[in-house]
Design a protein around this motif. Structure first.
Motif, mmCIF file in Angstrom:
data_model
loop_
_atom_site.group_PDB
_atom_site.id
_atom_site.type_symbol
_atom_site.label_atom_id
_atom_site.label_comp_id
_atom_site.label_asym_id
_atom_site.label_seq_id
_atom_site.Cartn_x
_atom_site.Cartn_y
_atom_site.Cartn_z
ATOM 1 N N VAL A 4 11.749 4.494 64.479
ATOM 2 C CA VAL A 4 11.557 4.502 63.029
ATOM 3 C C VAL A 4 12.307 5.688 62.436
ATOM 4 O O VAL A 4 12.259 6.794 62.977
ATOM 5 C CB VAL A 4 10.061 4.600 62.688
ATOM 6 C CG1 VAL A 4 9.855 4.753 61.183
ATOM 7 C CG2 VAL A 4 9.314 3.370 63.205
ATOM 8 N N ASP B 211 11.781 -0.204 63.524
ATOM 9 C CA ASP B 211 10.778 -1.058 64.129
ATOM 10 C C ASP B 211 9.380 -0.534 63.817
ATOM 11 O O ASP B 211 8.791 0.195 64.606
ATOM 12 C CB ASP B 211 11.002 -1.130 65.643
ATOM 13 C CG ASP B 211 10.044 -2.090 66.315
ATOM 14 O OD1 ASP B 211 9.870 -1.984 67.548
ATOM 15 O OD2 ASP B 211 9.448 -2.934 65.615
ATOM 16 N N ILE B 212 8.858 -0.927 62.647
ATOM 17 C CA ILE B 212 7.517 -0.518 62.253
ATOM 18 C C ILE B 212 6.570 -1.669 62.573
ATOM 19 O O ILE B 212 6.619 -2.710 61.949
ATOM 20 C CB ILE B 212 7.450 -0.194 60.753
ATOM 21 C CG1 ILE B 212 8.488 0.869 60.389
ATOM 22 C CG2 ILE B 212 6.053 0.289 60.381
ATOM 23 C CD1 ILE B 212 8.644 1.086 58.899
ATOM 24 N N SER B 213 5.706 -1.447 63.552
ATOM 25 C CA SER B 213 4.813 -2.526 63.978
ATOM 26 C C SER B 213 3.366 -2.133 63.764
ATOM 27 O O SER B 213 2.965 -1.014 64.058
ATOM 28 C CB SER B 213 5.052 -2.860 65.461
ATOM 29 O OG SER B 213 4.869 -1.731 66.261
ATOM 30 N N GLY B 214 2.599 -3.068 63.245
ATOM 31 C CA GLY B 214 1.184 -2.826 63.062
ATOM 32 C C GLY B 214 0.873 -2.070 61.787
ATOM 33 O O GLY B 214 1.785 -1.664 61.050
ATOM 34 N N TYR C 60 0.026 0.939 59.287
ATOM 35 C CA TYR C 60 0.485 2.315 59.287
ATOM 36 C C TYR C 60 0.119 2.983 57.975
ATOM 37 O O TYR C 60 -0.043 2.325 56.953
ATOM 38 C CB TYR C 60 1.996 2.398 59.514
ATOM 39 C CG TYR C 60 2.838 1.748 58.440
ATOM 40 C CD1 TYR C 60 3.154 0.399 58.506
ATOM 41 C CD2 TYR C 60 3.328 2.503 57.373
ATOM 42 C CE1 TYR C 60 3.919 -0.193 57.513
ATOM 43 C CE2 TYR C 60 4.088 1.917 56.388
ATOM 44 C CZ TYR C 60 4.389 0.563 56.461
ATOM 45 O OH TYR C 60 5.152 -0.026 55.482
ATOM 46 N N SER D 189 -3.411 2.784 55.449
ATOM 47 C CA SER D 189 -2.854 1.465 55.757
ATOM 48 C C SER D 189 -3.404 0.395 54.810
ATOM 49 O O SER D 189 -2.779 -0.647 54.609
ATOM 50 C CB SER D 189 -3.141 1.090 57.208
ATOM 51 O OG SER D 189 -4.529 1.109 57.448
ATOM 52 N N ASN E 263 8.151 -0.290 52.141
ATOM 53 C CA ASN E 263 8.383 0.818 53.047
ATOM 54 C C ASN E 263 8.868 2.083 52.347
ATOM 55 O O ASN E 263 9.433 2.973 52.993
ATOM 56 C CB ASN E 263 9.406 0.416 54.114
ATOM 57 C CG ASN E 263 8.826 -0.575 55.103
ATOM 58 O OD1 ASN E 263 7.625 -0.822 55.118
ATOM 59 N ND2 ASN E 263 9.674 -1.143 55.925
ATOM 60 N N THR F 20 1.387 5.346 62.906
ATOM 61 C CA THR F 20 0.784 4.122 63.405
ATOM 62 C C THR F 20 -0.350 4.511 64.356
ATOM 63 O O THR F 20 -0.649 5.696 64.516
ATOM 64 C CB THR F 20 1.819 3.258 64.139
ATOM 65 O OG1 THR F 20 2.197 3.925 65.358
ATOM 66 C CG2 THR F 20 3.073 3.048 63.291
ATOM 67 N N SER G 35 -0.182 4.481 67.462
ATOM 68 C CA SER G 35 0.342 5.053 68.702
ATOM 69 C C SER G 35 1.443 6.086 68.512
ATOM 70 O O SER G 35 1.854 6.715 69.486
ATOM 71 C CB SER G 35 0.876 3.938 69.598
ATOM 72 O OG SER G 35 1.892 3.217 68.921
#
Length: 113
Positions: free
Chosen positions: A2, A27-30, A32, A53, A74, A97, A99
């Protein structure tokens, strides 16, 4: 990976306004959250404002009523009004995120007459 790119810093007189922007890509997943932190010379980095989030904003007491944080997709913005000399710092964007945490490179805000 990211990437966060900040813009909008600069020199402003006390009582003036600035608007900071932070755009996230990659790659922003989930779920945040995104936030603005700042670090003044000789001081620890501190939280300025955050959007969860779920979209809920929160502010440090020192900026509440003067700063407004907003998020659109974003991009995270920070509208700073009634600026004071003590707002002088490098402002950093943070995306978190479950993780990982990603920081921007920082943008200088200087409030001085």
């Amino acid at each position: 990976q990211v990437q966060l790119v900040e813009s909008g810093g600069g020199l402003v007189q006390p009582g003036g306004s600035l608007r900071l922007s932070c755009t996230a890509s990659g790659d922003i997943s989930g779920p945040y959250s995104m936030a603005w932190h700042r670090q003044a010379p000789g001081k620890q980095r501190e939280l300025v404002a955050r959007v969860s989030s779920e979209g809920s904003p929160m502010y440090a007491l020192s900026v509440k009523g003067r700063f407004t944080i907003s998020k659109d997709k974003n991009t995270l913005d920070l509208q700073m009004n009634s600026l004071k000399s003590e707002d002088t710092a490098v402002y950093y964007c943070l995306l978190s995120t479950f993780s990982a945490a990603y920081w921007g490179q920082g943008t200088q805000v200087t409030v001085s007459s």
